[in-house]
Scaffold this motif. Structure first.
Motif, PDB file in Angstrom:
ATOM      1  N   THR A 392       0.826  -1.206   0.000  1.00  0.00           N
ATOM      2  CA  THR A 392       0.000   0.000   0.000  1.00  0.00           C
ATOM      3  C   THR A 392       0.861   1.257   0.000  1.00  0.00           C
ATOM      4  O   THR A 392       1.800   1.386   0.794  1.00  0.00           O
ATOM      5  CB  THR A 392      -0.919   0.021   1.227  1.00  0.00           C
ATOM      6  OG1 THR A 392      -1.769  -1.143   1.183  1.00  0.00           O
ATOM      7  CG2 THR A 392      -1.781   1.269   1.239  1.00  0.00           C
ATOM      8  N   VAL A 393       0.517   2.167  -0.873  1.00  0.00           N
ATOM      9  CA  VAL A 393       1.257   3.416  -1.018  1.00  0.00           C
ATOM     10  C   VAL A 393       0.790   4.419   0.029  1.00  0.00           C
ATOM     11  O   VAL A 393      -0.412   4.532   0.315  1.00  0.00           O
ATOM     12  CB  VAL A 393       1.051   4.001  -2.432  1.00  0.00           C
ATOM     13  CG1 VAL A 393       1.697   5.377  -2.557  1.00  0.00           C
ATOM     14  CG2 VAL A 393       1.610   3.035  -3.480  1.00  0.00           C
ATOM     15  N   THR A 394       1.711   5.170   0.621  1.00  0.00           N
ATOM     16  CA  THR A 394       1.373   6.230   1.563  1.00  0.00           C
ATOM     17  C   THR A 394       0.948   7.469   0.774  1.00  0.00           C
ATOM     18  O   THR A 394       1.731   8.004  -0.021  1.00  0.00           O
ATOM     19  CB  THR A 394       2.568   6.587   2.457  1.00  0.00           C
ATOM     20  OG1 THR A 394       2.938   5.430   3.208  1.00  0.00           O
ATOM     21  CG2 THR A 394       2.221   7.725   3.398  1.00  0.00           C
ATOM     22  N   THR A 395      -0.294   7.911   0.988  1.00  0.00           N
ATOM     23  CA  THR A 395      -0.819   9.058   0.228  1.00  0.00           C
ATOM     24  C   THR A 395      -1.082  10.267   1.114  1.00  0.00           C
ATOM     25  O   THR A 395      -1.730  11.219   0.684  1.00  0.00           O
ATOM     26  CB  THR A 395      -2.114   8.653  -0.490  1.00  0.00           C
ATOM     27  OG1 THR A 395      -3.068   8.184   0.475  1.00  0.00           O
ATOM     28  CG2 THR A 395      -1.857   7.582  -1.525  1.00  0.00           C
ATOM     29  N   THR A 396      -0.597  10.242   2.356  1.00  0.00           N
ATOM     30  CA  THR A 396      -0.817  11.379   3.260  1.00  0.00           C
ATOM     31  C   THR A 396       0.306  12.398   3.178  1.00  0.00           C
ATOM     32  O   THR A 396       0.251  13.438   3.826  1.00  0.00           O
ATOM     33  CB  THR A 396      -0.955  10.899   4.719  1.00  0.00           C
ATOM     34  OG1 THR A 396       0.200  10.124   5.061  1.00  0.00           O
ATOM     35  CG2 THR A 396      -2.214  10.068   4.885  1.00  0.00           C
ATOM     36  N   THR A 397       1.349  12.098   2.423  1.00  0.00           N
ATOM     37  CA  THR A 397       2.446  13.042   2.231  1.00  0.00           C
ATOM     38  C   THR A 397       2.783  13.112   0.744  1.00  0.00           C
ATOM     39  O   THR A 397       2.468  12.200  -0.027  1.00  0.00           O
ATOM     40  CB  THR A 397       3.703  12.622   3.010  1.00  0.00           C
ATOM     41  OG1 THR A 397       4.110  11.317   2.578  1.00  0.00           O
ATOM     42  CG2 THR A 397       3.449  12.623   4.501  1.00  0.00           C
ATOM     43  N   GLN A 398       3.431  14.208   0.375  1.00  0.00           N
ATOM     44  CA  GLN A 398       3.875  14.368  -1.002  1.00  0.00           C
ATOM     45  C   GLN A 398       5.394  14.300  -1.066  1.00  0.00           C
ATOM     46  O   GLN A 398       6.065  14.915  -0.230  1.00  0.00           O
ATOM     47  CB  GLN A 398       3.394  15.717  -1.552  1.00  0.00           C
ATOM     48  CG  GLN A 398       1.911  15.771  -1.844  1.00  0.00           C
ATOM     49  CD  GLN A 398       1.546  14.938  -3.074  1.00  0.00           C
ATOM     50  OE1 GLN A 398       2.371  14.711  -3.947  1.00  0.00           O
ATOM     51  NE2 GLN A 398       0.304  14.495  -3.123  1.00  0.00           N
ATOM     52  N   PRO A 399       5.967  13.573  -2.011  1.00  0.00           N
ATOM     53  CA  PRO A 399       5.252  12.751  -2.981  1.00  0.00           C
ATOM     54  C   PRO A 399       4.718  11.478  -2.330  1.00  0.00           C
ATOM     55  O   PRO A 399       5.204  11.057  -1.279  1.00  0.00           O
ATOM     56  CB  PRO A 399       6.324  12.435  -4.025  1.00  0.00           C
ATOM     57  CG  PRO A 399       7.598  12.419  -3.232  1.00  0.00           C
ATOM     58  CD  PRO A 399       7.430  13.514  -2.205  1.00  0.00           C
TER      59      PRO A 399
END
Length: 580
Positions: A392-399
């Motif tokens: 699962t990719v972490t999407t709470t930070t960019q990038p």
């Protein structure tokens, strides 16, 4: 004395706090329609109802400020809207009418100031306010007949009326464009209210001059039309915010407003109000006023709720990775605003946000505005739960980021369809992995034809048999190679059960016999993995916070030999992948 009956006043309306027939006229009376009488007396009327208890000023020193130091003492209109200036020659200076009460509807006109450039017959209307404001905004001479005629002519062309109606010589001339004047006044008053509601510490009165100058500029620059269309309304609000930012003595909070966001959200509600005013009949005008007034109050309340979204610092304030808690709070505020008075908020914010994302991306600034799904108002493909190699990719930070066990083998996304978007057929898709941190390795996959369809929220992605898979690679030594394969693209891009999958393993197996690809090692290292497609608007759902997937312009190296120069302008996401 000119009477209300003589003026054939038929309409009154109200916007925000005041937009009634909103034709405020300063018409000379007292036996001389040109404002004559004795040489040392100037008499006239404030007619918008009529308007009683309005403050009338003359800009005697021509500094653009009515009632400032050096000006003649103000006078007040009587119950019939009549005012008298003793020992003043008003025709040589700008005349202003501020506030008062519409004696027909009882509307409080606090915050409204209408002006007119010097004239032998000073009739002051919302349209003369535009002329006076525009002349001053461009540094022109309000005393120059040529300046007045030039500005009046251009504004007349934009509004679909004549110059003599924009700068009327008589009350009768002004009344021939009553509906247009009503709408202009609604725009001026409403815009000042919009700015006020989106910024703390300011008043509608302080914003009205900025609204006048901004609206004048928007209408001045508009193409010829037959009224105040929505694009003019939005542009007028945007220009008014810009003008407010430039006004001296205005609260610093105004400087934090983002003109595009304010105009996109408030423009449709205000435009609907203008349309209601313009199409009202004398018989139903007052009921229209009450109904539209309530709508505008709801809009203003909603604007106040979401004022935190109206800052030009959106790159920080709305960046999902900057402060997730604050981001969720802003999303909640948008949802509340949309549910409590601005049903179109989500759709309009979507348009503004997409434009902001594209504009900022063009300048290299990451921007992630928030869109909240409101009963299907989002139209497009909504992505969620991205994975690389089933991690699962972490999407709470960019990038977005993820660490996986190498080699890179697959990427997947959950996909659903919101609303009823039109999905364009046979559009290309690009998938690429580019090594970061100084490495040379690259793998580009380009599928020239992808079809998307939806049924009750389920997205299906198919690759037609005629589609080709174009591949380009670069190894550790910087050696490049390319290939074109038929009958393989459908194995690389698949969809099932609302999951879209890119299978790099299938691509690598198919390319194994092509020169160079067998030695392209993606087992370990750090890569930026990009998935980009055309054919629909796309959004990322992260814990119910919906953000538009940014526009991307992806162009493969010329050596790749991809179709259309290897370029794709669509929507895409990039994930920083560390393979161990």
């Amino acid at each position: 004395m000119t009477t209300t009956k003589d003026l054939n006043l038929k309409k009154t309306a109200e916007l925000g706090l005041a937009t009634a027939s909103l034709l405020t006229l300063l018409a000379a009376c007292g036996g001389n329609s040109s404002g004559g009488g004795a040489a040392d007396v100037f008499q006239g009327s404030a007619i918008k109802g009529p308007v009683s208890a309005a403050t009338v000023n003359i800009d005697s020193n021509d500094d653009g400020v009515c009632g400032g130091a050096g000006d003649a003492a103000a006078v007040t209109t009587n119950g019939d809207g009549v005012f008298t200036f003793p020992t003043v020659s008003a025709v040589a200076h700008t005349v202003c009418v501020t506030g008062g009460t519409d004696t027909v509807t009882g509307a409080d006109l606090t915050g409204t100031t209408l002006t007119a450039p010097p004239s032998a017959t000073p009739v002051v209307t919302p349209l003369t306010t535009l002329v006076d404001s525009q002349i001053r905004a461009v540094g022109g001479n309000v005393h120059s007949p040529d300046s007045v005629a030039n500005v009046a002519g251009k504004i007349a062309g934009a509004l679909g009326v004549t110059s003599s109606q924009v700068v009327p010589a008589t009350t009768a001339d002004a009344l021939t464009v009553e509906a247009t004047a009503n709408a202009v006044q609604a725009l001026l008053s409403g815009t000042s209210r919009v700015i006020t509601s989106a910024a703390s510490g300011v008043t509608a009165t302080s914003m009205f001059p900025a609204a006048s100058r901004g609206s004048a500029l928007a209408i001045w620059n508009a193409s010829t039309t037959t009224g105040l269309t929505l694009p003019i309304t939005k542009e007028a609000i945007r220009q008014a915010v810009i003008q407010a930012q430039a006004e001296s003595g205005v609260s610093a909070s105004v400087s934090a407003l983002c003109p595009a966001m304010v105009s996109e959200i408030a423009g449709p509600a205000l435009d609907a109000h203008l349309e209601g005013i313009e199409h009202a009949t004398p018989e139903n005008l007052q009921s229209v006023v009450a109904n539209e007034h309530a709508k505008i109050d709801e809009m203003v309340a909603a604007m106040s709720q979401i004022s935190s979204l109206m800052t030009c610092d959106v790159a920080t304030a709305l960046n999902v990775g900057a402060n997730p808690a604050a981001t969720n709070g802003l999303a909640t505020a948008v949802a509340s605003a949309a549910a409590n008075g601005l049903p179109a908020a989500a759709a309009e914010l979507e348009t503004a946000a997409n434009q902001a994302v594209d504009d900022c991306a063009a300048h290299g600034v990451p921007l992630h505005p928030i869109i909240v799904t409101m009963n299907g108002t989002i139209k497009g493909i909504v992505l969620s739960a991205p994975q690389i190699n089933n991690a699962t990719v972490t999407t709470t930070t960019q990038p977005f980021s993820v660490t996986v066990a190498g080699p890179l083998s697959s990427a997947s996304l959950n996909v659903v369809v919101s609303g009823n978007p039109e999905l364009e057929p046979e559009k290309p898709a690009i998938f690429r992995a580019i090594e970061v941190g100084g490495g040379n390795r690259e793998l580009w996959l380009y599928i020239d034809k992808v079809n998307m369809a939806h049924n009750n929220g389920t997205l299906s992605v198919t690759v037609p048999a005629s589609a080709k898979l174009y591949a380009y690679g670069k190894n550790r030594a910087g050696v490049t190679f390319s290939a074109v394969l038929a009958n393989e693209a459908a194995n690389v891009l698949t969809s099932a059960n609302n999951v879209l999958t890119v299978d790099w393993t299938a691509a690598k197996n198919a390319l194994a016999g092509q020169t160079g690809f067998a030695n392209l090692d993606l087992a370990t290292g750090t890569f930026d993995v990009t998935v980009a497609m055309k054919g629909s608007s796309m959004y990322m759902d992260n814990a119910s916070v919906i953000t538009p997937v940014p526009a991307v312009a992806v162009t493969a190296p010329a050596a790749a030999g991809f179709p259309n120069g290897g370029g794709l302008s669509g929507k895409g996401i990039t994930i920083r992948v560390t393979a161990n």
